[in-house]
Scaffold this active site. Structure first.
Site, mmCIF file in Angstrom:
data_model
loop_
_atom_site.group_PDB
_atom_site.id
_atom_site.type_symbol
_atom_site.label_atom_id
_atom_site.label_comp_id
_atom_site.label_asym_id
_atom_site.label_seq_id
_atom_site.Cartn_x
_atom_site.Cartn_y
_atom_site.Cartn_z
ATOM 1 N N GLU A 59 0.843 -1.472 0.080
ATOM 2 C CA GLU A 59 -0.490 -0.204 -0.001
ATOM 3 C C GLU A 59 1.241 1.365 0.136
ATOM 4 O O GLU A 59 0.828 2.350 -0.517
ATOM 5 C CB GLU A 59 -0.852 -0.252 1.430
ATOM 6 C CG GLU A 59 -2.104 -0.583 0.788
ATOM 7 C CD GLU A 59 -1.366 -2.382 1.312
ATOM 8 O OE1 GLU A 59 -0.721 -2.496 1.908
ATOM 9 O OE2 GLU A 59 -2.504 -3.488 1.429
ATOM 10 N N HIS A 128 -11.529 -4.402 9.015
ATOM 11 C CA HIS A 128 -12.038 -4.592 7.610
ATOM 12 C C HIS A 128 -13.109 -3.449 7.496
ATOM 13 O O HIS A 128 -14.295 -3.391 6.741
ATOM 14 C CB HIS A 128 -12.560 -5.539 6.715
ATOM 15 C CG HIS A 128 -11.503 -6.510 6.607
ATOM 16 N ND1 HIS A 128 -10.342 -7.733 7.169
ATOM 17 C CD2 HIS A 128 -10.961 -6.849 5.695
ATOM 18 C CE1 HIS A 128 -9.928 -8.262 6.627
ATOM 19 N NE2 HIS A 128 -10.096 -7.641 5.378
HETATM 20 C C1 LIG Z 1 -2.748 -4.467 4.629
HETATM 21 C C2 LIG Z 1 -3.465 -5.591 3.394
HETATM 22 N N1 LIG Z 1 -4.283 -4.743 2.673
HETATM 23 C C3 LIG Z 1 -4.731 -5.957 1.821
HETATM 24 C C4 LIG Z 1 -5.512 -6.713 2.097
HETATM 25 C C5 LIG Z 1 -6.158 -7.865 1.391
HETATM 26 N N2 LIG Z 1 -5.746 -8.960 1.404
HETATM 27 C C6 LIG Z 1 -7.022 -10.157 2.150
HETATM 28 S S1 LIG Z 1 -6.319 -11.540 1.800
HETATM 29 C C7 LIG Z 1 -5.098 -11.213 0.930
HETATM 30 C C8 LIG Z 1 -4.463 -11.752 0.060
HETATM 31 C C9 LIG Z 1 -3.233 -12.901 0.623
HETATM 32 O O1 LIG Z 1 -1.913 -13.450 -0.265
HETATM 33 P P1 LIG Z 1 -1.870 -14.751 1.357
HETATM 34 O O2 LIG Z 1 -0.323 -13.408 1.670
HETATM 35 O O3 LIG Z 1 -0.780 -14.710 -0.378
HETATM 36 O O4 LIG Z 1 -1.937 -14.487 2.174
HETATM 37 P P2 LIG Z 1 -3.322 -16.547 1.680
HETATM 38 O O5 LIG Z 1 -4.509 -15.895 1.214
HETATM 39 O O6 LIG Z 1 -2.509 -16.759 0.295
HETATM 40 O O7 LIG Z 1 -3.356 -17.087 2.512
HETATM 41 C C10 LIG Z 1 -5.283 -9.253 0.713
HETATM 42 C C11 LIG Z 1 -4.810 -8.710 -0.392
HETATM 43 C C12 LIG Z 1 -5.427 -6.860 3.678
HETATM 44 N N3 LIG Z 1 -6.509 -8.263 4.219
HETATM 45 N N4 LIG Z 1 -3.920 -6.178 4.332
#
Ligand SMILES: Cc1ncc(C[n+]2csc(CCOP(=O)(O)OP(=O)(O)O)c2C)c(N)n1
Ligand SMILES: [Mg+2]
Lengths: 327, 336
Positions: A59, A128
């Site tokens: 971000e 959220h």
């Molecule tokens: C700071 C932040 N930015 C965006 C999000 C939205 N978001 C939630 S999960 C996710 C994907 C994260 O992927 P990863 O770290 O690979 O974990 P996975 O879901 O694959 O277990 C996103 C973009 C968030 N929760 N927090």
């Protein structure tokens, strides 16, 4: 034509991308995924990965890059998934975007639009669901918009892009599925002003002042009160910075009473700022102290009944109006 | 093994039968619990965001069994399995997802915010990368108080792009703190594939650039995960500094219940499913004569029974009274 808030926003973005080659959309999952709230669905195929730019989870990095691109002559639209995640980018927004014009003695401007979802109501729990619009509305150097109607979802983006300074647009997550009629004449100019508050429902006995996701609740409350013969005005702030004090003062000095509805927490809220302005401007026109309906002072809980209890609701607005009117 | 500790090809010996059965049983417990969660989501008993771990069970299972009860654990929003294997009763997890007061976070947190302080489970954190600095701080507190324990920090590969990853990694290495960084690389962050978000897709290289020792391991193989995590944890315990382990894994389901999965081919998912951690491990056990079909069915039935009991518990549990809305914002009794 009946369209949803999501579709209105999509059309506005589409117009912007088609009409100005300097415009591009950047953010997490805006492309392949189709946008967290499906606002940019289909754009990746239509405009390609250069202009519909998926970013890593960075971000601070991509909002900062948006600022740089704006300085460099582009017109970026940066999407941050939700206001809670914008806190990771707060440094760039507050310490760079908002200040560069001033710190450079007026030499540079940052024509950047940042869009983000805000608000509660979907049981997404504390990380959220918050409403931090007032944090941004505190900062000189940025304009803060809260489109709450379909027409504003359609019409606010173009003037925001035309603004030479940073504009932050808050889209309440509960609004995306709301629908309304939208004029659909060809070559319609959807542009609306991004200066003034709007009276969404004229009334005589009291002004309910609100914005964003609380507008439908305020209108619902007004309908219910009308059934009991209580006629209230509903004012939608639309622009959270700079606040349109004139429209607020005009309305309140006519109705002599005010209830302010804000999904932010009461302490240090935007509602507090509005109330202060009413007191400064309309003190001698008031027939009763203004009252606020805000979120309770608790992080938004997951459980439905607790989340409902934490947030402003139509019933709470009705009760507040009755309290002020003593009916 | 290469210089960043690639163990993906490593084949290890079969563990003792009771332990092997424990690993399998735990993977089944996570799987059956989450399948039920998906069903309950459809029935609107569970709301909000629900991120399933289906396909990735070998990671939490192998890793959790490599930790001591006294260690700290920090996890993400995809943490149902981690909480369960940390010892949080399934009843309390299920009640939390229902939003009931008997939930492990009193119904305030939901699926993404499972907590259990007594078990040193410092939560489901739904800010991507948010857990890493927290883990560094927990380890710092241990170091400063002369407490010998490991802080295990789980996160997805998406977090690697966040500043918090780099800042946390550097601090842990600079201050030589006992943090076990456990990266569950399931190749996607929501709809964004790793190679669409990282210039350097070898995550171990990133950690190594902070002089953190690393291991990379097949996250679909519970034995390999367990062995790698044991080695890493042992080194953290002995030498005090951090360690980074990458589990190569895959989620079989959508990112959350809102995700239409437009960004990947069904074929890719099907290909990974062939390597599903539960059936591949049970097949290995059977081939080694360590498990019969009846034995498998017994373990599965036990998992199903535990899930049924948890659902009944959650259904019957009470809602927190609305009058309590403002509790737990600050600590009663004031300063200490
Ligand atoms: C700071 C932040 N930015 C965006 C999000 C939205 N978001 C939630 S999960 C996710 C994907 C994260 O992927 P990863 O770290 O690979 O974990 P996975 O879901 O694959 O277990 C996103 C973009 C968030 N929760 N927090
Ligand atoms: Mg991932």
């Amino acid at each position: 034509m009946r369209v949803s808030y999501r579709e209105a926003m999509r059309q506005a973005l589409h117009d912007a991308l088609v009409s100005d080659p300097r415009v591009f959309l950047m953010g997490e999952d805006v492309g392949r995924y189709g946008g967290t709230y499906a606002v940019s669905k289909g754009f990746y195929d239509e405009f390609g990965p250069e202009r519909i730019r998926d970013t890593p989870l960075s971000e601070l990095g991509f909002v900062g890059a948006g600022i740089g691109a704006a300085l460099g002559g582009m017109r970026p639209i940066v999407e941050v998934m939700t206001v809670n995640f914008s806190l990771l980018a707060l440094d760039q927004i507050v310490n760079s975007a908002a200040l560069l014009r001033h710190m450079s003695g007026g030499q540079v401007s940052v024509p950047l639009v940042i869009r983000m979802a805000t608000g509660a109501g979907r049981q997404l729990a504390a990380q959220h669901s918050h409403s931090l619009e007032n944090w941004y509305a505190h900062i000189p150097g940025i304009r803060v918009l809260a489109p709450a109607t379909i027409a504003d979802a359609r019409g606010m983006l173009a003037p925001a892009l035309a603004d030479p300074d940073p504009v932050v647009i808050f889209e309440h997550a509960q609004l995306y599925n709301t629908e309304d009629e939208l004029r659909d004449e060809p070559n319609e100019d959807w542009r609306c002003d991004i200066e003034r508050a709007a009276i969404r429902r004229p009334g005589s006995r009291l002004t309910v002042i609100t914005y964003g996701g609380s507008l439908p609740k305020a209108l619902e409350a007004a309908d219910e009160l009308a059934r009991d013969g209580i006629d209230v005005e509903v004012l939608d702030l639309r622009v959270l910075r700079p606040l349109d004090t004139e429209t607020i003062a005009e309305s309140v000095s006519r109705t002599h009473r005010a209830v302010i509805v804000d999904e932010g927490w009461r302490s240090g809220s935007l509602a507090a700022e509005v109330m202060a302005r009413i007191v400064e401007r309309c003190f001698y026109d008031l027939d009763a102290p203004p009252v606020r309906v805000c979120s309770e002072e608790v992080p938004i809980p997951y459980a439905k009944h607790m989340e409902d209890a934490a947030l402003p609701q139509a019933a709470k607005i009705v009760a507040a109006v009755r309290e002020v009117l003593n009916v | 093994m290469n210089e960043t500790g690639d163990m993906t090809e490593a084949v290890t010996g079969m563990p003792e039968r009771p332990f092997a059965h424990r690993l399998l049983a735990d993977m089944l417990r996570i799987r059956r619990m989450e399948e039920k969660c998906a069903e309950l989501y459809g029935a609107q008993k569970i709301r909000g965001f629900l991120h399933l771990y289906i396909g990735e069970e070998a990671c939490a299972t192998g890793a959790m069994h490599a930790l001591d009860a006294g260690d700290n654990v920090v996890a993400t929003y995809r943490e149902h399995g981690h909480a369960l294997l940390r010892g949080v009763p399934m009843d309390a997890i299920m009640a939390e997802m229902f939003g009931k007061a008997a939930g492990c976070s009193r119904g305030r947190g939901g699926s993404m915010h499972l907590f259990d302080a007594a078990r040193r489970f410092y939560g489901g954190n739904a800010i991507v990368g948010g857990g890493l600095p927290l883990a560094v701080g927990l380890a710092l507190a241990d170091r400063m108080q002369g407490i010998r324990r490991v802080t295990a920090c789980f996160f997805g590969e998406g977090a690697v792009a966040e500043g918090a990853f780099h800042e946390g990694m550097n601090l842990a290495a600079l201050w030589r703190l006992p943090v076990l960084f456990l990266c569950e690389n399931n190749l996607y962050a929501m709809g964004t594939a790793l190679d669409r978000s990282e210039s350097q897709t070898e995550l171990c290289v990133k950690a190594a650039s902070y002089k953190v020792p690393t291991l990379k391991v097949d996250g679909m193989d519970v034995r390999a995960v367990h062995e790698a995590t044991c080695r890493a944890a042992q080194q953290v315990r002995e030498e005090g500094g951090p360690f980074f382990v990458e589990f190569r894994t895959f989620r079989f389901r959508a990112h959350s219940m809102f995700d239409p999965e437009l960004y990947r081919d069904k074929a890719e998912v099907e290909e990974w499913k062939k390597r599903g951690p539960i059936h591949s491990f049970s097949a290995q056990l059977k081939a080694a004569g360590e498990l019969s079909e009846d034995g498998f069915l017994d373990l599965d039935a036990a998992a199903e029974a535990e899930v049924a009991a948890a659902v009944a518990f959650a259904e019957a549990a009470a809602w927190e009274p609305v009058e309590d809305l403002l509790r737990d914002v600050t600590t009663p009794g004031g300063r200490s």
